[in-house]
Design a protein around this motif. Structure first.
Motif, PDB file in Angstrom:
ATOM      1  N   ARG A   7       0.826  -1.194   0.000  1.00  0.00           N
ATOM      2  CA  ARG A   7       0.000   0.000   0.000  1.00  0.00           C
ATOM      3  C   ARG A   7       0.867   1.253   0.000  1.00  0.00           C
ATOM      4  O   ARG A   7       1.869   1.333   0.676  1.00  0.00           O
ATOM      5  N   GLY A   8       0.453   2.210  -0.777  1.00  0.00           N
ATOM      6  CA  GLY A   8       1.204   3.453  -0.869  1.00  0.00           C
ATOM      7  C   GLY A   8       2.120   3.503  -2.082  1.00  0.00           C
ATOM      8  O   GLY A   8       2.580   4.566  -2.466  1.00  0.00           O
ATOM      9  N   GLU A  14       0.893   5.486  -5.292  1.00  0.00           N
ATOM     10  CA  GLU A  14       1.029   6.938  -5.237  1.00  0.00           C
ATOM     11  C   GLU A  14       2.460   7.405  -5.477  1.00  0.00           C
ATOM     12  O   GLU A  14       2.711   8.585  -5.658  1.00  0.00           O
ATOM     13  N   PHE A  57      -5.268  11.899  -6.650  1.00  0.00           N
ATOM     14  CA  PHE A  57      -4.124  12.424  -5.882  1.00  0.00           C
ATOM     15  C   PHE A  57      -3.071  13.009  -6.807  1.00  0.00           C
ATOM     16  O   PHE A  57      -1.932  12.617  -6.830  1.00  0.00           O
ATOM     17  N   TYR A  61      -0.707   6.443  12.205  1.00  0.00           N
ATOM     18  CA  TYR A  61      -1.145   5.211  11.538  1.00  0.00           C
ATOM     19  C   TYR A  61      -0.580   3.984  12.258  1.00  0.00           C
ATOM     20  O   TYR A  61      -1.245   2.953  12.363  1.00  0.00           O
ATOM     21  N   ILE A  94      -0.470   8.393   1.817  1.00  0.00           N
ATOM     22  CA  ILE A  94      -1.355   8.433   2.977  1.00  0.00           C
ATOM     23  C   ILE A  94      -2.771   7.974   2.616  1.00  0.00           C
ATOM     24  O   ILE A  94      -3.424   7.269   3.372  1.00  0.00           O
ATOM     25  N   MET A  95      -3.214   8.380   1.416  1.00  0.00           N
ATOM     26  CA  MET A  95      -4.573   8.013   1.016  1.00  0.00           C
ATOM     27  C   MET A  95      -4.779   6.512   1.038  1.00  0.00           C
ATOM     28  O   MET A  95      -5.842   6.021   1.407  1.00  0.00           O
ATOM     29  N   GLU A  96      -3.738   5.795   0.630  1.00  0.00           N
ATOM     30  CA  GLU A  96      -3.853   4.337   0.573  1.00  0.00           C
ATOM     31  C   GLU A  96      -3.847   3.698   1.954  1.00  0.00           C
ATOM     32  O   GLU A  96      -4.128   2.518   2.097  1.00  0.00           O
ATOM     33  N   LEU A  97      -3.482   4.486   2.970  1.00  0.00           N
ATOM     34  CA  LEU A  97      -3.475   3.946   4.329  1.00  0.00           C
ATOM     35  C   LEU A  97      -4.829   4.113   5.012  1.00  0.00           C
ATOM     36  O   LEU A  97      -5.110   3.452   6.013  1.00  0.00           O
ATOM     37  N   ALA A  98      -5.654   5.007   4.472  1.00  0.00           N
ATOM     38  CA  ALA A  98      -6.902   5.362   5.149  1.00  0.00           C
ATOM     39  C   ALA A  98      -7.880   4.191   5.169  1.00  0.00           C
ATOM     40  O   ALA A  98      -8.040   3.479   4.180  1.00  0.00           O
ATOM     41  N   ASP A  99      -8.549   4.003   6.303  1.00  0.00           N
ATOM     42  CA  ASP A  99      -9.596   2.990   6.409  1.00  0.00           C
ATOM     43  C   ASP A  99     -10.941   3.572   6.009  1.00  0.00           C
ATOM     44  O   ASP A  99     -11.855   2.833   5.629  1.00  0.00           O
TER      45      ASP A  99
END
Lengths: 342, 342
Positions: A205-206, A209, A241, B182, B207-212
């Protein structure tokens, strides 16, 4: 007899230094004149754990001439099965046709392969490896991730001194190798497949981006329509993004190793990227930041290596980790245990 | 006189220990009985750099009873201006109405605020701070990012022992604080605004990919239509990288502090998340991994602190960094310089 022994020791030391210097200067001149054998030897030296080899390697690195032009450092990642080898072979052949000298380096920290992979890598890129203006080097060896990163960075510097214009750094696309490679290249390419299914689970993840361009690979035959659909889906995602500090707008392309689809377009993208990044000064900035970050990382690695060199400390660390994994201990309890003991 | 002096010393030491134990056990019983004052004092102790305070703090942490139920640790991030304070106030009030005890902790490593921020945080969440079942604590103090993280982790443990069901950990949303948070929460919430413009630039890539869950905040009045459009755009983006190892599918919601839009829906999402994560064992796994990762990080921090405690080493490091930033030195040259010198 003591003075004599000293005399002999000094003489031996002087001869060793002379030899090291001769080795280093032979290698350096071979490297600069474009000898692939010299380049290969130099990389073997930097990967060697023998102190005498390391001496020569570090001397060599310090004496490298500044490259006459800025090479393009391109990282390539994607999960196993995405078709990286075929992609690199086709893409590399296209670059060679355009007159570029291309080096291919690979990073695979999880691998225990050593010598065998030379054959492996050359076999899987058979046509590319036969080109005169191509240098292919298999997975960097090293016991730690930091070690692998260091070797690959140094190998990049060697390739650049040897006149290679384009350095392709490939990762296996699992674990931490993507971020490693991201931290040492100018342009970061992510290869994906259609069908947002199981294949995607391996991508950390990440990572998406971080990509400067995303490729939907194997876009041929019955796959082509799905690839095009995936392309617009990803393009939409990237748009969300899009605001990067360096103002680059990543794009999504479809490629195929079978039909050659998308390779020309990709190269235009990469060229546009470098024009953009050099025009606004972002490339130089990025490279400096990478070096600064690497320096901090190397220091941290060295300190940890020194700590773990003490086998008592190491086994205490491992035991504490196991206790944490069993849920018996919290991290701050474990660290106070270490601090109290050492 | 020497035996007498020893006697006095021993007596003083014993009295100090008794006092520390009394302090610790007073605090502990206050904490467990739900006293906000005791909780506040305990957090002040863990943030103190005074060795005697640290002694009590560590003893307290070791003696904390296991929480009777699993508290929900929720991280909240978003750039300045996204409306985090108003959001937390409204969301917190809703949780209090449902009968939960809510703790709000904040992380702001870049801030030099200390005592003043207590007033600041309570003022900006005025209604929430008047609730009996709410504990609000301003930015964790600490000179290093690792220190801030450690203090916040410990504060979470204290809040849980004090019977708080929901711990909201807020970050300022710049620099490295998002990844810090996180790494210490179960559920990670990203607040965004409509108009993928300048506001988004502050969000770190990845960061977006970390969001739940992602929230489009301030979705009211003339903003509402744009917020709904942004919602579907982000939902599309999330769909692209949907395949998470824990099988959770993040969603995008619109919220408004003015109208209260979305808050009920958000809480349903969070409850669903915890059911999902507890059902498949992923929550326990995540917490253990966080602890393991934290342990490694703490060790690395400690080793660096020991290194930098030597002012010669520290100034050499800074000088080398400056040389790298000027482009005069590469990272591996700098690290060999350090290794040769020390």
């Amino acid at each position: 007899m003591k003075p004599d022994q000293e005399h002999i020791d000094r003489w031996l030391e002087a001869r060793k230094n002379q030899r090291a210097q001769r080795n280093e200067s032979n290698l350096l001149s071979g490297l600069v004149s474009g000898s692939r054998a010299a380049l290969g030897q130099a990389i073997t030296l930097i990967e060697s754990s023998n102190p005498a080899d390391q001496e020569i390697a570090q001397q060599l690195l310090r004496n490298l001439p500044a490259p006459t032009q800025v090479a393009k450092r391109i990282g390539i990642t994607g999960v196993p099965g995405v078709g990286k080898s075929t992609f690199i072979e086709n893409f590399g052949l296209q670059l060679v046709e355009k007159g570029y000298k291309v080096a291919v380096l690979a990073i695979d920290p999880s691998s225990s392969r050593t010598g065998g992979s030379i054959l492996g890598d050359k076999t899987r890129m058979e046509r590319l490896s036969q080109e005169l203006n191509v240098f292919i080097r298999p997975s960097a060896a090293g016991r730690t991730l930091g070690g692998v990163a260091k070797h690959t960075r140094e190998a990049i510097a060697l390739c650049e001194a040897a006149g290679y214009d384009i350095i392709l750094v490939e990762t296996v696309g699992v674990g931490q190798s993507e971020t490693l490679v991201y931290g040492m290249v100018d342009f970061f390419l992510l290869l994906m497949l259609t069908g947002a299914g199981d294949e995607l689970q391996g991508i950390k993840r990440g990572i998406m981006e971080l990509a400067d361009t995303i490729i939907i690979n194997k876009a041929d035959g019955p796959n082509e329509a799905a690839a095009k659909a995936a392309r617009s889906e990803y393009a939409g995602a990237l748009h969300v993004f899009s605001q990067r500090p360096d103002q680059w707008q990543p794009r999504v392309l479809c490629t195929s190793g079978l039909t050659g689809l998308g390779l020309t377009e990709l190269w235009s993208q990469i060229e546009a990227f470098f024009v953009h990044m050099q025009f606004n000064g972002a490339l130089q900035q990025k490279r400096k930041e990478q070096e600064l970050h690497l320096f901090e990382q190397l220091l941290s690695d060295v300190l940890q290596q020194q700590f773990f060199a003490d086998s008592n400390k190491k086994s205490a660390f491992i035991q504490l980790k196991e206790a944490i994994a069993r849920g018996e201990l919290l991290a701050y309890e474990a660290i106070s245990a270490i601090l109290q003991k050492y």
